[in-house]
Design an enzyme around this catalytic site. Structure first.
Site, mmCIF file in Angstrom:
data_model
loop_
_atom_site.group_PDB
_atom_site.id
_atom_site.type_symbol
_atom_site.label_atom_id
_atom_site.label_comp_id
_atom_site.label_asym_id
_atom_site.label_seq_id
_atom_site.Cartn_x
_atom_site.Cartn_y
_atom_site.Cartn_z
ATOM 1 N N GLY A 28 0.875 -1.163 0.000
ATOM 2 C CA GLY A 28 0.000 0.000 0.000
ATOM 3 C C GLY A 28 0.913 1.214 0.000
ATOM 4 O O GLY A 28 2.114 1.080 0.159
ATOM 5 N N CYS A 29 0.383 2.410 -0.211
ATOM 6 C CA CYS A 29 1.314 3.508 -0.383
ATOM 7 C C CYS A 29 0.668 4.881 -0.277
ATOM 8 O O CYS A 29 -0.542 5.018 -0.234
ATOM 9 C CB CYS A 29 1.963 3.468 -1.759
ATOM 10 S SG CYS A 29 2.718 1.912 -2.136
ATOM 11 N N ALA A 30 1.556 5.883 -0.275
ATOM 12 C CA ALA A 30 1.158 7.273 -0.464
ATOM 13 C C ALA A 30 1.940 7.812 -1.652
ATOM 14 O O ALA A 30 3.098 7.468 -1.820
ATOM 15 C CB ALA A 30 1.509 8.080 0.772
ATOM 16 N N HIS A 198 7.055 9.117 -3.064
ATOM 17 C CA HIS A 198 6.376 7.871 -2.752
ATOM 18 C C HIS A 198 6.718 7.416 -1.353
ATOM 19 O O HIS A 198 7.873 7.431 -0.946
ATOM 20 C CB HIS A 198 6.820 6.797 -3.753
ATOM 21 C CG HIS A 198 6.073 5.519 -3.597
ATOM 22 N ND1 HIS A 198 6.582 4.433 -2.932
ATOM 23 C CD2 HIS A 198 4.832 5.174 -4.009
ATOM 24 C CE1 HIS A 198 5.685 3.460 -2.959
ATOM 25 N NE2 HIS A 198 4.615 3.874 -3.595
ATOM 26 N N ASN A 225 0.443 3.709 -6.171
ATOM 27 C CA ASN A 225 -0.206 3.188 -4.969
ATOM 28 C C ASN A 225 -1.210 2.169 -5.435
ATOM 29 O O ASN A 225 -2.115 2.491 -6.194
ATOM 30 C CB ASN A 225 -0.903 4.330 -4.223
ATOM 31 C CG ASN A 225 -1.753 3.826 -3.064
ATOM 32 O OD1 ASN A 225 -1.574 2.693 -2.621
ATOM 33 N ND2 ASN A 225 -2.658 4.660 -2.595
#
Lengths: 382, 501
Positions: A28-30, A198, A225
């Protein structure tokens, strides 16, 4: 903060874990990105502040940045950023580079020691241009030649990894929280017209730095993401065209698809959006005839490059950014404008922290790409 | 010679408390199993004639009948099975080649049953097909290698002719002659309603069915039966049949008994004579000859139709497919060794060829390794039994599948495997007008539509579970599969990891 506390500095433990590339690592990510449409250069400070607002969307196992317009003095040369496991790998790689390129300048990439960033590899930067004789005998165009050399290093030379290879741009990434990675690389000391960032939340420890985002080839960079469900279909198709997916990450395959479609097939970024996040057939059926014919053609001809599953991506390229969500918008993404600046982020807060007042803010619909270019430049079909 | 009598493998069991001697069973059985014993007023069944088609069981109004496996047996022998022994008796008696129908029934490994499908949990969401669009339509045909733009930079449509399927399932080749007029009508109408295609097989196209041409694939096989200009022009695509999974390496044989009336006219051969399709095409002795036939057919139809080349899955199938992909074919159909047939020599059906799962995986990989996967679409056939098999086939690399046996089952076939007798009690594999009228094309068509629609729903459910909302993102997506109970080598050929990895 309730973060997973993985024993990153435990050498014994690390020895037993596979390196990213040997396994799939869902994350998962930003993501965050910003660009000056007037081409004005600004410091990397803002992008660090923006991504740090979304600290909780990453878990300390990966962060990184792409910065465009940062090497004006070397803008005609490919800037290779390379990780080396050790000096033996560095020697072997440099010998390869010398056989294929004229190396104009080389140096360690400046970093700042930080307790938050450990286990760094050797990180070097080379400004190069292909040797004219080598280039001529390869019968390739210059960019293809460089791309192939990057693949050669990354797949054949053990302990080396070229993680940035564009002109007048660079990728900076590491294992750690993104704001720590930014400070580690002294990103605030660079000035560019566009940045992306990221923060990563992988489910597994990546084992080394290569799997962090952005992923880049030539001047294309991708921060992403999501977890795409079409991964293996996309990977097996793109590998037909000479790409090698060595990291098994979604970002890597997306970057190659964009390189293939834009650089090699000549599709515009807008056309690429309607390949990788193609409109549903029911939507296509309602389009006016000309538009419908084009959408049908792109979906049919490039069906192997449709990407399904959740994603929000920011693609950096020379002179612009492109932001895109999957067709169902299964990941958050917001875009905003203030004066000549355009901001893209997973969360509005990460934009407001930089620019509390905004002229316009919107949530692009799934599959609706947002393409921003400097000085209204055409995002060209090269 | 008492050795001639073989105790039947199956017995007709009648519950005399239920039987009312209405003689429905007697009238329904083309094999004359049932008869009324006048003296006692009771029905008698001669099990030795029974082919286990269940027609009598299904129509008995008092549910008085069942067919059971006989417990009669030879002395147990792990080497000489009852089948092996009785086949020797039959051949010692007749001196002939043993004939069979439908797909290989032997207990070879089934790889579809050793593949498991993935689903999303936590890191990405599954998608509910009842709430979100879920796309199962596909295009079959060559993809362009170069893009062409007009002076305004607009992309030009330079696609080769394509087939568009609403569901990645087509009805495979079954000739008019091997199956009945009503069976063909059911398939043609269902294909039209479903937005898919059915296939004429090598028997020409009955003039009544030209109106379904937009959903018809016309077949050109080694006997060239029923092939003429109007036939080629009538279909949406042309299939060159090089081989069939049930009988790789040999031709076809439709017995004269089935060459009657319209069948004879449609095939353009005399009534009552056997229709023998040669083993090879006598104008194709090599790959370069195939290219000539592909282009002859394209010339004849002005390059408006995709050409399919159908081959049986044999040992070097991937090299053959790679050659075909370079020979102008738009679509390659691969038929595995479990594929059905209206008649084949038993030894060939049961011993020649390889499983479709392995063939498909290997062909898809070879074409990708050579960078020519986009030159052709792949259709796989040879015992696709359920929507799960479709999903697994697509994930292994197929663009679409052909179903033959499953379609016939939908029409009422009970897999008694006696098509070669021409006495199909269900009115499918027969030309006997007393039998063919048992298959009502209105009902047949409806049942085929039901089957494919049900599979489409199930495919969408499985895709949604994987977080995939368009079938092209499943094609060749082998990470969505895991093997169970397989050797390293099998996993390597299938290109999948073992469950738990």
């Amino acid at each position: 903060m309730g973060q997973i506390n993985l024993p990153q500095d435990n050498a014994l433990m690390r020895a037993e874990l596979p390196r990213e590339g040997e396994f799939r690592n869902p994350s998962g990510c930003a993501i965050s990105g910003m660009i000056s449409t007037s081409g004005k250069r600004f410091s990397g400070e803002d992008i660090i502040r923006s991504i740090s607002v979304m600290h909780d969307r990453s878990n300390g196992l990966g962060g990184g940045f792409a910065a465009y317009g940062i090497y004006p003095e070397y803008k005609d040369f490919y800037a290779l950023h390379i990780f080396f496991d050790d000096s033996a790998a560095k020697h072997e790689c440099e010998a390869f580079l010398e056989r294929h390129f004229d190396i104009i300048n080389l140096s360690k990439i400046p970093t700042r020691k930080s307790p938050a960033i450990t286990d760094e590899p050797l990180i070097w930067r080379y400004f190069v241009t292909p040797l004219p004789t080598k280039l001529a005998s390869s019968q390739l165009d210059e960019r293809e030649f460089v791309a192939r050399c990057v693949f050669r290093v990354n797949t054949r030379i053990k302990g080396c990894y070229v993680f940035s290879s564009g002109k007048n741009m660079g990728v900076f990434k590491a294992v750690g929280f993104p704001e720590d990675v930014g400070r580690f690389y002294r990103l605030e000391e660079y000035e560019g017209y566009a940045f992306t960032a990221h923060g990563r939340y992988p489910t597994n420890t990546p084992g080394w730095w290569g799997g962090a985002h952005p992923f880049a080839l030539l001047d294309y960079s991708v921060v992403h993401n999501g977890e795409i469900s079409s991964y293996d279909a996309n990977r097996r198709s793109i590998e037909m065209h000479g790409y090698k997916c060595t990291l098994q990450t979604d970002t890597e395959v997306i970057a190659y698809i964009i390189d293939y479609l834009n650089r090699r097939k000549g599709l515009s970024m807008k056309e690429i959006c309607s390949v990788i996040a193609a409109p549903f057939w029911q939507t296509i059926a309602q389009m006016p005839p000309e538009e419908r014919a084009e959408a049908e053609y792109l979906r049919n001809a490039f069906s192997s490059y449709l990407i399904t599953g959740p994603f929000s991506i920011i693609v950096g390229f020379e002179g612009g950014l492109m932001a895109l969500n999957d067709r169902l918008k299964l990941r958050s993404m917001v875009v905003a404008e203030r004066d000549d600046m355009v901001y893209i982020s997973s969360e509005e807060a990460a934009i407001r922290v930089i620019s509390p007042e905004l002229d316009r803010l919107w949530y692009p619909e799934g599959g609706q790409g947002v393409i921003i270019t400097v000085n209204g430049g055409d995002e060209k079909c090269r | 010679m008492p050795i001639n009598f073989l105790c039947p493998e199956y017995e007709v069991v009648r519950d005399y408390d239920r039987c009312i001697a209405c003689r429905v069973c007697e009238r329904q059985c083309a094999n004359n199993v049932h008869s009324l014993i006048k003296e006692s007023g009771k029905m008698f069944a001669d099990s030795s004639k029974c082919v286990v088609c269940h027609r009598c069981v299904s129509l008995c109004p008092t549910r008085a009948l069942k067919i059971v496996k006989s417990d009669h047996s030879f002395r147990q022998n792990a080497n000489w099975s009852a089948k092996a022994i009785t086949e020797i008796y039959k051949q010692a008696d007749s001196g002939g080649v043993l004939l069979s129908s439908m797909g290989n029934p032997e207990a070879y490994p089934n790889y579809f049953d050793r593949l498991l499908i993935n689903a999303s949990q936590v890191t990405n969401p599954s998608i509910d097909p009842l709430r979100e669009p879920m796309e199962t339509s596909v295009f079959l045909g060559k993809k362009p290698t170069e893009l062409v733009r007009d002076e305004n930079g607009r992309l030009q449509n330079n696609l080769a002719p394509q087939l568009h399927l609403n569901v990645p399932v087509m009805f495979s080749a079954m000739s008019y002659g091997s199956i009945s007029y009503n069976a063909h009508e059911s398939l043609a109408r269902a294909a039209e309603a479903l937005g898919i295609y059915y296939n004429t097989g090598e028997g020409g196209l009955h003039e009544d069915f030209y109106k379904y041409g937009r959903n018809t694939i016309v077949q050109v096989a080694s006997g060239r039966f029923g092939v003429h200009k109007a036939f080629l022009e009538s279909g949406a695509a042309i299939e060159i049949k090089m081989g069939q999974g049930a009988k790789p390496g040999i031709g076809g044989h439709l017995p004269g008994a089935k060459i009657v009336g319209d069948v004879s006219r449609t095939r353009m051969i005399p009534e009552g004579g056997d229709a023998i399709s040669p083993a090879p095409h006598h104008d194709i002795y090599s790959i370069e000859d195939l290219r000539q036939l592909v282009y002859s057919l394209k010339e004849a139809t002005e390059y408006k139709k995709p050409v399919i080349v159908k081959i049986a899955a044999v040992h070097n199938v991937s090299a053959i497919a790679s050659g075909i992909a370079r020979s102008g074919a738009d679509i390659i159909a691969i038929d595995g060794f479990r594929g059905g047939t209206g008649a084949a020599p038993t030894r060939i059906r049961d011993n020649v060829g390889i499983p479709i799962e392995l063939a498909l995986a290997s062909v898809d990989k070879r074409l990708r390794d050579e960078g020519i996967r986009d030159e052709v679409s792949l259709v796989c056939a040879g015992s696709i039994r359920s929507s799960a098999d479709v999903v697994k086939a697509v994930a292994l690399g197929a663009d679409a599948v052909y179903i033959g046996t499953a379609a016939l089952l939908a029409l009422g076939c009970h897999l008694c495997r006696n098509c070669q007798s021409g006495k199909c009690n269900w009115g499918i594999a027969t030309q006997d007008s007393q039998l063919t009228k048992r298959l009502n094309p209105d009902i047949g068509c409806k049942r085929l539509i039901n089957l494919v629609s049900a599979w489409d729903h199930e495919i969408k459910e499985m895709m949604g579970g994987m977080g995939i909302n368009s079938i092209e993102a499943l094609r060749g997506n082998r990470l969505m599969l895991r093997g169970i109970g397989m050797t390293e080598k099998e996993l390597e050929i299938l290109g999948v990891r073992h469950a738990g990895e």
